[in-house]
Design a protein around this motif. Structure first.
Motif, PDB file in Angstrom:
ATOM      1  N   THR A   7      27.299   7.912   8.106  1.00  0.00           N
ATOM      2  CA  THR A   7      26.119   7.549   8.886  1.00  0.00           C
ATOM      3  C   THR A   7      25.280   8.792   9.156  1.00  0.00           C
ATOM      4  OG1 THR A   7      27.235   5.699   9.974  1.00  0.00           O
ATOM      5  CG2 THR A   7      25.333   6.634  11.088  1.00  0.00           C
ATOM      6  N   PRO A   8      23.991   8.806   8.786  1.00  0.00           N
ATOM      7  CA  PRO A   8      23.169   9.992   9.031  1.00  0.00           C
ATOM      8  C   PRO A   8      23.018  10.274  10.520  1.00  0.00           C
ATOM      9  CG  PRO A   8      21.810   8.151   8.294  1.00  0.00           C
ATOM     10  CD  PRO A   8      23.225   7.729   8.117  1.00  0.00           C
ATOM     11  N   ARG A   9      23.011  11.552  10.867  1.00  0.00           N
ATOM     12  CA  ARG A   9      22.850  11.957  12.265  1.00  0.00           C
ATOM     13  C   ARG A   9      21.387  12.142  12.647  1.00  0.00           C
ATOM     14  NH1 ARG A   9      27.892  10.360  11.572  1.00  0.00           N
ATOM     15  NH2 ARG A   9      29.425  11.418  12.878  1.00  0.00           N
ATOM     16  N   GLU A  10      20.518  12.365  11.678  1.00  0.00           N
ATOM     17  CA  GLU A  10      19.087  12.510  11.948  1.00  0.00           C
ATOM     18  C   GLU A  10      18.308  11.623  10.982  1.00  0.00           C
ATOM     19  OE1 GLU A  10      17.622  16.590  13.299  1.00  0.00           O
ATOM     20  OE2 GLU A  10      19.319  17.095  12.003  1.00  0.00           O
ATOM     21  N   ILE A  11      17.317  10.933  11.513  1.00  0.00           N
ATOM     22  CA  ILE A  11      16.513  10.003  10.721  1.00  0.00           C
ATOM     23  C   ILE A  11      15.053  10.140  11.134  1.00  0.00           C
ATOM     24  CG2 ILE A  11      16.150   7.595  10.059  1.00  0.00           C
ATOM     25  CD1 ILE A  11      18.958   7.022  11.168  1.00  0.00           C
ATOM     26  N   ILE A  12      14.168  10.121  10.150  1.00  0.00           N
ATOM     27  CA  ILE A  12      12.722  10.059  10.407  1.00  0.00           C
ATOM     28  C   ILE A  12      12.156   8.884   9.619  1.00  0.00           C
ATOM     29  CG2 ILE A  12      10.493  11.196  10.118  1.00  0.00           C
ATOM     30  CD1 ILE A  12      11.882  13.860  10.453  1.00  0.00           C
ATOM     31  N   ARG A  13      11.389   8.034  10.299  1.00  0.00           N
ATOM     32  CA  ARG A  13      10.684   6.937   9.657  1.00  0.00           C
ATOM     33  C   ARG A  13       9.209   7.041  10.044  1.00  0.00           C
ATOM     34  NH1 ARG A  13      14.977   6.577   7.313  1.00  0.00           N
ATOM     35  NH2 ARG A  13      16.538   4.940   7.584  1.00  0.00           N
ATOM     36  N   LEU A  14       8.313   6.843   9.073  1.00  0.00           N
ATOM     37  CA  LEU A  14       6.885   6.937   9.342  1.00  0.00           C
ATOM     38  C   LEU A  14       6.126   5.997   8.417  1.00  0.00           C
ATOM     39  CD1 LEU A  14       4.503   8.387  10.779  1.00  0.00           C
ATOM     40  CD2 LEU A  14       4.512  10.016   8.877  1.00  0.00           C
ATOM     41  N   THR A  15       5.266   5.165   8.998  1.00  0.00           N
ATOM     42  CA  THR A  15       4.376   4.293   8.249  1.00  0.00           C
ATOM     43  C   THR A  15       2.972   4.469   8.801  1.00  0.00           C
ATOM     44  OG1 THR A  15       6.151   2.672   7.969  1.00  0.00           O
ATOM     45  CG2 THR A  15       3.910   1.929   7.542  1.00  0.00           C
ATOM     46  N   THR A  16       1.993   4.684   7.928  1.00  0.00           N
ATOM     47  CA  THR A  16       0.634   4.925   8.405  1.00  0.00           C
ATOM     48  C   THR A  16      -0.375   4.368   7.415  1.00  0.00           C
ATOM     49  OG1 THR A  16      -0.914   6.635   9.181  1.00  0.00           O
ATOM     50  CG2 THR A  16       0.503   7.198   7.321  1.00  0.00           C
ATOM     51  N   SER A  17      -1.537   3.958   7.938  1.00  0.00           N
ATOM     52  CA  SER A  17      -2.647   3.504   7.101  1.00  0.00           C
ATOM     53  C   SER A  17      -3.952   3.971   7.731  1.00  0.00           C
ATOM     54  CB  SER A  17      -2.640   1.980   6.961  1.00  0.00           C
ATOM     55  OG  SER A  17      -2.897   1.355   8.207  1.00  0.00           O
ATOM     56  N   TYR A  18      -4.999   4.080   6.895  1.00  0.00           N
ATOM     57  CA  TYR A  18      -6.275   4.620   7.383  1.00  0.00           C
ATOM     58  C   TYR A  18      -7.429   3.997   6.611  1.00  0.00           C
ATOM     59  CZ  TYR A  18      -9.958   7.969   8.560  1.00  0.00           C
ATOM     60  OH  TYR A  18     -11.126   8.549   8.998  1.00  0.00           O
ATOM     61  N   ARG A  19      -8.456   3.581   7.372  1.00  0.00           N
ATOM     62  CA  ARG A  19      -9.723   3.143   6.779  1.00  0.00           C
ATOM     63  C   ARG A  19     -10.767   4.208   7.068  1.00  0.00           C
ATOM     64  NH1 ARG A  19     -10.153  -1.874   4.690  1.00  0.00           N
ATOM     65  NH2 ARG A  19      -8.581  -3.444   5.250  1.00  0.00           N
ATOM     66  N   PRO A  20     -11.213   4.946   6.061  1.00  0.00           N
ATOM     67  CA  PRO A  20     -12.164   6.037   6.293  1.00  0.00           C
ATOM     68  C   PRO A  20     -13.491   5.517   6.841  1.00  0.00           C
ATOM     69  CG  PRO A  20     -11.180   6.177   4.099  1.00  0.00           C
ATOM     70  CD  PRO A  20     -10.823   4.843   4.648  1.00  0.00           C
ATOM     71  N   SER A  21     -14.064   6.252   7.753  1.00  0.00           N
ATOM     72  CA  SER A  21     -15.366   5.902   8.309  1.00  0.00           C
ATOM     73  C   SER A  21     -16.409   5.930   7.202  1.00  0.00           C
ATOM     74  CB  SER A  21     -15.751   6.892   9.418  1.00  0.00           C
ATOM     75  OG  SER A  21     -17.021   6.614   9.925  1.00  0.00           O
ATOM     76  N   GLY A  22     -17.185   4.868   7.118  1.00  0.00           N
ATOM     77  CA  GLY A  22     -18.186   4.756   6.068  1.00  0.00           C
ATOM     78  C   GLY A  22     -17.660   4.119   4.801  1.00  0.00           C
ATOM     79  N   LEU A  23     -16.324   4.027   4.679  1.00  0.00           N
ATOM     80  CA  LEU A  23     -15.701   3.367   3.529  1.00  0.00           C
ATOM     81  C   LEU A  23     -14.693   2.345   4.032  1.00  0.00           C
ATOM     82  CD1 LEU A  23     -15.057   6.462   1.211  1.00  0.00           C
ATOM     83  CD2 LEU A  23     -16.792   4.692   0.887  1.00  0.00           C
ATOM     84  N   GLU A  24     -15.149   1.473   4.938  1.00  0.00           N
ATOM     85  CA  GLU A  24     -14.243   0.570   5.627  1.00  0.00           C
ATOM     86  C   GLU A  24     -13.570  -0.433   4.701  1.00  0.00           C
ATOM     87  OE1 GLU A  24     -17.181   1.420   6.720  1.00  0.00           O
ATOM     88  OE2 GLU A  24     -16.770   2.407   8.640  1.00  0.00           O
ATOM     89  N   LYS A  25     -14.127  -0.653   3.511  1.00  0.00           N
ATOM     90  CA  LYS A  25     -13.475  -1.566   2.581  1.00  0.00           C
ATOM     91  C   LYS A  25     -12.231  -0.954   1.942  1.00  0.00           C
ATOM     92  CE  LYS A  25     -17.493  -4.382   1.317  1.00  0.00           C
ATOM     93  NZ  LYS A  25     -18.283  -4.928   0.180  1.00  0.00           N
ATOM     94  N   LEU A  26     -12.113   0.360   2.033  1.00  0.00           N
ATOM     95  CA  LEU A  26     -10.971   1.067   1.448  1.00  0.00           C
ATOM     96  C   LEU A  26      -9.903   1.289   2.508  1.00  0.00           C
ATOM     97  CD1 LEU A  26      -9.671   2.695  -0.905  1.00  0.00           C
ATOM     98  CD2 LEU A  26     -10.895   4.713   0.009  1.00  0.00           C
ATOM     99  N   LYS A  27      -8.656   1.081   2.122  1.00  0.00           N
ATOM    100  CA  LYS A  27      -7.527   1.331   3.017  1.00  0.00           C
ATOM    101  C   LYS A  27      -6.449   2.070   2.247  1.00  0.00           C
ATOM    102  CE  LYS A  27      -4.520  -1.116   6.307  1.00  0.00           C
ATOM    103  NZ  LYS A  27      -4.124  -2.455   6.816  1.00  0.00           N
TER     104      LYS A  27
END
Length: 706
Positions: A607-627
């Motif tokens: 069993t791991p003693r240290e864990i990192i989980r990260l999920t992220t998303s971004y819609r750039p300003s001026g390009l809101e159709k892009l994610k």
């Protein structure tokens, strides 16, 4: 068969669509019908679909008390994976969801049998819409399709009050999709590496003009090859739910789901970890020990009925009946032994298995506010009764113990034998009943105390593989928590829960182990920033467990266990929500410490003693159709065994990337690339064998919403 199931569901959806439209616009006049939404414990009858992109839930979570609490008001560590996160990174199975959850480890010991653990120990508590499945069969095969869920909640630590089983790892709550008042739907098609194809449909809306009857139908079909030699899998899901307002204050809900999984050439067991001289093996990523004739089919059927009554004083009463049936049939090929460098020294173990697990559960509870001392408090009181049966048949093949050639062990060429060498099996019944009460006392403007308890009585009768399953146990499981609001943004909390966890694992004599007992303690600091759009928490925890099942080495495939005592502690940090406009983030860091045994040996080193989980998303300003977005998972090194036969999986990082574009308000495309660095790693060291995780892969999804 599953394709017909999906096609039938889509056809039914299309047939229903005119009636949904009729419910919205059947009147030839220009009159507009406005449907009123009624708020009850942060839920609504005929609620509108939530099409926001938030990585935080807007409604109350499944707190360990059954009370209507936000994450900040809950005196335990809580994570939520929203539908948006699942869509962004194509988390089509619960295993993918939990692998993205802070503090949770997914141990893929085989292709179709998976263990989940948190805070160093197995997760055995699962809920649907906040109500537990109380009989601890621990049969986790295949994977649960997420198309039917609007979010998945994970409450870490003991949850003895709402489940009666104080397992100190975590409780996973699946929140099902419900009908919406407005007519809406979606259709998605996905194609990816290894001929992976998926079609998913979702249709919801009112079924009559007044909106008092609403329905929702979800169906998914998944068919794919694999990076593993010979392995293929097909999965079909249908989920349907109806809501009817019998009166302004009475809601009837009926639901049904069926999922079937067909796997060809699955792993049963996996790859040896060592050669006979003690050196570690190093196979190609695609290597498999499955025979070309092997298969593993699993069907899961669930049905539920809910009747909810609201009262003018703010109280509500609810009765829920849940039926669940799990059926499995398989012809499997297990390869055991310690190979020589020329890949000889391995032996055959072919078997046929047929199993059926049924469970019926009845829940009745009432909750609501009451006033004492000029302050408003909240209470929940309820009872639960469940009964289930396990039937298993094992037919062992001719030729068990036959020495294998390298091609028979790894090339799938071992001939299919007759399964008539011997027979064994089990048939036993389990019964569970409990009663519980909890209250949230508002002692002062910044101070609330939550206290309660559940009395649990469990019984099993029958026989399993030649030994008696007769056992009984009962216990009162208390729960207490306190939350103090430092400001409108920050709170501190502390909680205490005792552990009572009946076990199905057996010792070397075939007897079930006694229940796990002990206690857990937790303190933390929680904050809600930017009007609740961003959530953070810092947590420290301590756990003492007695008589927890621990696998005895070298007893596979019919693993034997012994009871051991464990003391563990650790801390967690988590963040989720909108960090900046257009930037969604969900992630966390976990540190775990498990004390050495009495001989000074490290425990549960897989069993791991240290864990990192990260999920992220971004819609750039001026390009809101892009994610665009990324998912990162890191864990430190783990190992199994001792020198010279010690196998280590060094620390590794997995990085997944996504990019989506909204061509119109209805049509969008999403590209996902997983394991972009093509990391080679072992999925787990939970048992004495392991296989490698998936290499780099890609998929593209086309979504149409209406």
């Amino acid at each position: 068969m599953k394709f017909r199931l999906f096609a039938g569901a889509v056809g039914a959806s299309l047939l229903l669509q005119p009636y949904l439209a009729l419910a919205e616009d059947s009147d030839t006049s220009n009159d507009t019908v406005t449907l009123e939404t009624v708020k009850v414990n942060d839920q609504t009858q005929g609620r509108r679909s939530d099409d926001t992109e938030a990585y935080t839930p807007k409604s109350a979570v499944s707190a360990p008390t059954g009370l209507s609490l936000s994450r900040r008001e809950t005196p335990q560590s809580v994570s939520v994976v929203t539908e948006t996160q699942m869509d962004d990174f194509q988390m089509n199975g619960v295993s993918d969801v939990l692998a993205s959850t802070p503090g949770v480890v997914v141990d893929r010991v085989e292709t179709d049998r998976i263990y989940y653990n948190a805070r160093g120990f197995e997760i055995t508590n699962f809920q649907f819409d906040g109500l537990g499945q109380p009989l601890p069969y621990e049969i986790v095969t295949g994977d649960v399709d997420t198309a039917q869920f609007e979010r998945v909640e994970i409450v870490r630590g003991s949850n003895g009050l709402m489940t009666g089983i104080g397992n100190p790892s975590a409780t996973v709550n699946y929140v099902r999709k419900r009908p919406t008042a407005d007519t809406n739907g979606s259709l998605s098609v996905t194609y990816g590496s290894w001929n992976a194809a998926r079609v998913e449909g979702d249709l919801s809306g009112a079924l009559n003009k007044s909106g008092t009857v609403r329905g929702r139908m979800v169906s998914a079909y998944d068919n794919k090859d694999s990076y593993l030699d010979r392995y293929e899998k097909e999965r079909g899901l249908f989920y349907g739910v109806l809501e009817a307002d019998l009166t302004d204050n009475t809601l009837l809900t009926l639901g049904y789901s069926h999922q079937n999984d067909n796997a060809d050439s699955p792993l049963w067991g996996s790859l040896p970890l060592f050669y006979s001289d003690g050196t570690p093996t190093d196979y190609d990523v695609e290597t498999s020990t499955s025979a070309d004739w092997a298969y593993w089919d699993n069907d899961t059927t669930m049905a539920f009925a809910e009747l909810q009554q609201r009262f003018d004083n703010g109280w509500e009463a609810k009765g829920v009946f849940t039926y669940r049936k799990m059926e499995g049939e398989s012809e499997l090929f297990y390869v055991y032994g310690v190979p020589n460098k020329d890949e000889t020294g391995l032996f055959a173990y072919p078997s046929y298995y047929d199993d059926e697990v049924t469970e019926r559960s009845y829940d009745l509870f009432a909750r609501g506010p009451f006033e004492v001392g000029g302050r408003v408090h909240e209470m929940i009181v309820g009872v639960n009764y469940a009964k289930g049966r396990v039937m298993e048949q094992s037919l062992y093949g001719q030729g068990i113990g036959t020495p294998l050639t390298p091609d028979q062990a790894f090339g799938g060429s071992y001939p299919k034998p007759p399964f008539d060498a011997s027979e064994n099996g089990s048939k036993w019944d389990g019964r569970y009943r409990s009663g519980y009460l909890a209250t949230r006392l508002s002692l002062a403007e910044p101070l609330t105390v939550i206290a309660g308890g559940r009395y649990v009585d469990v019984l099993s009768e029958g026989e399993g593989y030649g030994t008696s399953k007769d056992a009984s146990a009962s216990e009162l499981v208390p729960y207490a928590g306190v939350v103090y609001d430092l400001t409108d943004v920050h709170s501190v909390y502390a909680s205490y829960t005792e552990i009572f966890n009946p076990q199905t694992e057996e010792d070397a004599s075939g007897q079930r182990l006694d229940p796990v007992t002990g206690e857990t303690r937790e303190v933390g600091f929680k904050s809600e920033w930017n009007q609740g759009r961003l959530y953070t928490q810092l947590t420290a925890f301590w756990t003492d467990q007695e008589n927890l099942a621990d696998a005895i080495p070298n007893t596979a495939p019919d693993t034997e266990y012994t009871g051991k005592d464990f003391e563990s502690s650790g801390y967690e940090a988590e963040i989720s929500g909108e960090l900046l406009p257009g930037w969604q983030l969900s992630g966390g860091y976990t540190f775990l410490d498990i004390e050495k045994d009495r001989q000074g040996n490290e425990q549960r080193t897989y069993t791991p003693r240290e864990i990192i989980r990260l999920t992220t998303s971004y819609r750039p300003s001026g390009l809101e159709k892009l994610k665009v977005g990324a998912r990162v998972s890191w864990q430190d090194s783990i190992y199994r065994g001792t020198a010279p036969a010690k196998r280590t999986q060094e620390a590794y990082t997995l990085v997944d990337l996504m990019a989506g574009y909204d061509w119109t308000k209805q049509f969008s495309t999403t590209l996902n690339v997983n394991n972009v660095s093509d990391e080679k790693y072992l999925n787990s060291l939970y048992v004495g064998q392991a296989f490698y995780g998936a290499p780099r892969s890609a998929s593209i999804r086309f979504d149409y919403k209406f």
